[in-house]
Design a protein around this motif. Structure first.
Motif, mmCIF file in Angstrom:
data_model
loop_
_atom_site.group_PDB
_atom_site.id
_atom_site.type_symbol
_atom_site.label_atom_id
_atom_site.label_comp_id
_atom_site.label_asym_id
_atom_site.label_seq_id
_atom_site.Cartn_x
_atom_site.Cartn_y
_atom_site.Cartn_z
ATOM 1 N N ARG A 31 0.832 -1.205 0.000
ATOM 2 C CA ARG A 31 0.000 0.000 0.000
ATOM 3 C C ARG A 31 0.867 1.255 0.000
ATOM 4 N NH1 ARG A 31 -3.853 -2.145 4.878
ATOM 5 N NH2 ARG A 31 -5.575 -2.989 3.629
ATOM 6 N N ARG A 32 1.850 1.261 0.863
ATOM 7 C CA ARG A 32 2.713 2.438 1.005
ATOM 8 C C ARG A 32 3.509 2.679 -0.269
ATOM 9 N NH1 ARG A 32 7.942 3.360 3.330
ATOM 10 N NH2 ARG A 32 8.033 5.449 4.235
ATOM 11 N N VAL A 55 -3.767 1.450 -18.539
ATOM 12 C CA VAL A 55 -3.539 1.591 -17.104
ATOM 13 C C VAL A 55 -2.899 2.945 -16.807
ATOM 14 C CG1 VAL A 55 -2.284 0.663 -15.111
ATOM 15 C CG2 VAL A 55 -3.351 -0.887 -16.752
ATOM 16 N N THR A 56 -3.445 3.643 -15.808
ATOM 17 C CA THR A 56 -2.893 4.904 -15.324
ATOM 18 C C THR A 56 -2.723 4.801 -13.811
ATOM 19 O OG1 THR A 56 -5.051 5.906 -14.885
ATOM 20 C CG2 THR A 56 -4.134 6.203 -17.123
ATOM 21 N N LEU A 57 -1.930 5.698 -13.259
ATOM 22 C CA LEU A 57 -1.783 5.706 -11.801
ATOM 23 C C LEU A 57 -3.090 6.083 -11.118
ATOM 24 C CD1 LEU A 57 1.770 7.298 -11.508
ATOM 25 C CD2 LEU A 57 1.132 4.896 -11.167
ATOM 26 N N ALA A 161 0.993 -6.410 -5.607
ATOM 27 C CA ALA A 161 2.318 -6.611 -6.187
ATOM 28 C C ALA A 161 2.287 -6.437 -7.701
ATOM 29 C CB ALA A 161 2.855 -7.987 -5.801
ATOM 30 N N ARG A 162 1.264 -6.985 -8.334
ATOM 31 C CA ARG A 162 1.122 -6.841 -9.782
ATOM 32 C C ARG A 162 0.973 -5.370 -10.153
ATOM 33 N NH1 ARG A 162 -2.194 -10.579 -10.411
ATOM 34 N NH2 ARG A 162 -4.085 -9.505 -9.776
ATOM 35 N N HIS A 163 0.121 -4.656 -9.429
ATOM 36 C CA HIS A 163 -0.148 -3.264 -9.777
ATOM 37 C C HIS A 163 0.976 -2.319 -9.362
ATOM 38 C CE1 HIS A 163 -3.893 -4.290 -11.465
ATOM 39 N NE2 HIS A 163 -4.528 -4.522 -10.330
ATOM 40 N N VAL A 164 1.704 -2.626 -8.302
ATOM 41 C CA VAL A 164 2.858 -1.803 -7.937
ATOM 42 C C VAL A 164 3.925 -1.910 -9.022
ATOM 43 C CG1 VAL A 164 4.776 -1.578 -6.282
ATOM 44 C CG2 VAL A 164 2.427 -1.709 -5.463
#
Length: 197
Positions: A31-32, A55-57, A161-164
């Protein structure tokens, strides 16, 4: 504590802690890191795409807010989702959170994400107090199975983890920010000083 021993940072899973502390610590680290990869960007930055990816932030912030609420509000405790999720026709707009994020301000996206994380923390504490990592969710699969909190937390760590990883690449393309860990003084998302994790 010796002069060479440093206190364990809040965002790190313990080196040799309990199962619950390790699972929650691993999720908190993800999360952090996501929040740090999104931090300080304006709307244009949060809407940046790489190549043909959509995909965007900003989309990641909104998607993970939904994931937090879906898994740790609805599935874990059987509670109904609140705004903005409760007004969406999910059958007609399956990717609504990704697309609608482009219209949200950075402040709206961060507030939505941080409030979802804060709710999730409270719900995990509630489930841990009621049954530990083996607490069974209110959700039942089509096969009649109710996952444990343990399984839900593992699924969330995997999702993050995938999205980070995606966030790493997008942020580097914007301003060159790279790195695995945020600076030590970077705050935990959805966490106020004095709150329990």
């Amino acid at each position: 504590m010796s002069e060479h021993t440093q206190p364990q940072p809040l965002w790190e899973p313990p080196v040799a802690g309990s199962e619950a502390d390790t699972l929650v610590g691993s999720l908190e680290r993800q999360r952090r890191t996501l929040a740090w990869k999104c931090e300080g960007l304006d709307a244009a930055g949060l809407n940046t795409r790489l190549g043909s990816s959509s995909v965007t932030l900003g989309g990641l912030l909104k998607h993970l807010a939904l994931v937090e609420d879906e898994y740790l509000t609805r599935r874990l405790l059987g509670k109904e989702l609140g705004a903005p999720w409760d007004t969406v026709d999910w059958d007609a707009q399956t990717d609504w959170e990704w697309r609608s994020a482009a219209s949200d301000t950075p402040e709206q996206l961060f507030a939505l994400y941080e409030s979802a994380v804060a709710r999730s923390r409270a719900h995990v504490r509630e489930a841990l107090a009621a049954g530990g990592p083996g607490f069974l969710t209110a959700y039942t699969s089509p096969r009649g199975e109710s996952p444990s909190l343990r399984r839900v937390l593992v699924d969330l760590v995997e999702e993050y983890a995938r999205h980070v990883g995606q966030a790493d690449l997008i942020r580097e393309s914007i301003d060159g920010r790279v790195g695995e860990d945020p600076p030590g003084d970077f705050p935990m998302p959805g966490h106020r000083a004095g709150d329990a994790m």
